[in-house]
Scaffold this motif. Sequence first.
Motif, mmCIF file in Angstrom:
data_model
loop_
_atom_site.group_PDB
_atom_site.id
_atom_site.type_symbol
_atom_site.label_atom_id
_atom_site.label_comp_id
_atom_site.label_asym_id
_atom_site.label_seq_id
_atom_site.Cartn_x
_atom_site.Cartn_y
_atom_site.Cartn_z
ATOM 1 N N ILE A 143 17.324 28.065 18.087
ATOM 2 C CA ILE A 143 18.292 27.140 17.511
ATOM 3 C C ILE A 143 17.985 25.851 17.597
ATOM 4 N N ALA A 144 17.868 24.903 16.651
ATOM 5 C CA ALA A 144 17.343 23.531 16.583
ATOM 6 C C ALA A 144 18.252 22.432 16.587
ATOM 7 N N VAL A 145 18.500 21.469 17.184
ATOM 8 C CA VAL A 145 19.444 20.229 17.049
ATOM 9 C C VAL A 145 18.435 19.059 16.865
ATOM 10 N N ARG A 157 26.329 13.582 18.315
ATOM 11 C CA ARG A 157 25.332 14.324 18.799
ATOM 12 C C ARG A 157 25.401 15.210 20.172
ATOM 13 N N TYR A 158 26.498 14.561 20.962
ATOM 14 C CA TYR A 158 26.826 15.549 22.215
ATOM 15 C C TYR A 158 27.650 16.774 21.502
ATOM 16 N N GLU A 159 28.603 16.905 20.469
ATOM 17 C CA GLU A 159 29.252 17.960 20.076
ATOM 18 C C GLU A 159 28.059 18.946 19.175
ATOM 19 N N ALA A 160 27.165 18.202 18.733
ATOM 20 C CA ALA A 160 26.187 19.291 18.178
ATOM 21 C C ALA A 160 25.340 19.959 18.909
ATOM 22 N N ALA A 199 23.287 15.517 28.410
ATOM 23 C CA ALA A 199 24.330 15.955 27.596
ATOM 24 C C ALA A 199 24.128 17.914 27.519
ATOM 25 N N ALA A 200 22.849 18.190 27.705
ATOM 26 C CA ALA A 200 22.535 19.582 27.655
ATOM 27 C C ALA A 200 23.069 20.368 28.803
ATOM 28 N N ARG A 201 22.705 19.521 29.942
ATOM 29 C CA ARG A 201 23.138 20.156 31.435
ATOM 30 C C ARG A 201 24.678 20.339 31.264
ATOM 31 N N GLU A 202 25.305 19.048 30.944
ATOM 32 C CA GLU A 202 26.838 19.192 30.953
ATOM 33 C C GLU A 202 27.491 20.208 30.123
#
Length: 480
Positions: free
Chosen positions: A365-367, A427-430, A470-473
């Motif tokens: 999965i890529a963002v 971006r955070y939501e993505a 963001a990823a960790r959160e």
Amino acid sequence: MRLSKLFKNAPTTNVTGLSFDSRKVKPGDVYFCLPGLTYDGHDFIDDALDKGATCIVYSRDLKEKRPGAIYVRVQDVNAAMNQCARLFYQKPSDKMRMFGITGTNGKSSVANIIRAIMNLQEPTGYIGTIGIDYGDQHLMPDLTTPDALFLQRTLNDMVTAGMKDCALEVSSHGLAQGRVDGINFDAAVFTNFTYDHLDFHGTMENYFDAKSRLFKDRVKADGVCILNMDDPRFKDLERLSKARVISYGINSEADYRAIDIQMTSTSSHFNLVHQGRLYPVMTNLVARYNIYNLLAAIAALHETGMPLDRILPACEDLPQIKGRLEQIDAGQDFHVIVDFAHTPDGMEQMFQFGRSITGENGDVIAVFGSAGKRDVAKRKVFGELADKYCDLIILTEDDPRDENPREIASQIREGIKTTNNLYIEDRYEAINQAISSAKKDDVVLILGKADEPFIYRETGRSPYIGDNVAARECIEALKK
């Protein structure tokens, strides 16, 4: 410092600073009328004098000169500024061992590996995309290679703080604009040369010419050029390099070569071949491109005097470089990787690595997005690469500046033919959607921004927590 120390036949007037930005001029400064892409410093001479500039350094005809002010005319203001900065700050790069690293990808990794290992022997500084680090100081620059005045001042601060070495990322913009013309490097490292920055350079040849200046003009006569033997431009750089050339590689016979490579998702093992001997190497770095980065650093360190028996043990546990293949582990049963990749080559390397570590039933999965007001042609290429390797693509903003991020995403989509994809502007939501969609053994790749604490939007530079935070959160929220 006396002005006469900076320019021949100039008055002995005292100089207390240097500036090329009229808004930042202080009393006693020398003001350099630097021509730019948008503005010309000559247009702001009155502003500089009003703020107390001692001397004006200029290159084109002036309609009038203010009585009592000192003017010095030169042929090239930028060259004069570089030389003055070097002298004003007491030639700081001559007092340290200087490593210069250039190439499309890998500059930050190589520079930070060099710094981490050198720091075990003596205090070493770093200047580059990730920041400026020396001693207990950490600063954030605006550019990979800062302007000459900031750069020389920072190098002087490093010397004052006791640094003996400095690893400096040297960008093609920095080389083209002469930002490192006041530095002579002990070692210059070339990582690779792939598509990038054509919005600035225009052609690949112009881009290569900028990169090559480091090896043609900026390495000491008794210095060393560390070149990637596996890159197609190796021969060109070897021919252009004025100092001793040392090669490294994997696919070709080289002075430093990695063979018998074995990789997992958390470590790599290989044999280093150097001067006919085999040296086993274990490292916590992963991915094939990081083997190249490590080889480059080993060669640069060894060729400037550090023994291999000190270098190789240090490779086993190198510090994690923020935002460079940073694996976010918060106890989830899938991989989450954050990386700064923003070129076609860098993106493909990350997609390949992600594909290589998925479980038997795992998906990639890529963002990602693509920067606004930058090279438009690579957007479709990003889509094609993601389409080739990924199972789900989530397109989002990435420094859109004054472009519409949805329109940027639609241009990326032109390269996507079969892979499921969606667009989430925030971006955070993505990132949250990608992590929420992941199942056991999947790999989530979050590419482009890494640890950068900002996003450039139409209104300017906006705060952002960084992809890694963001990823960790998002993972922690998912677990709850």
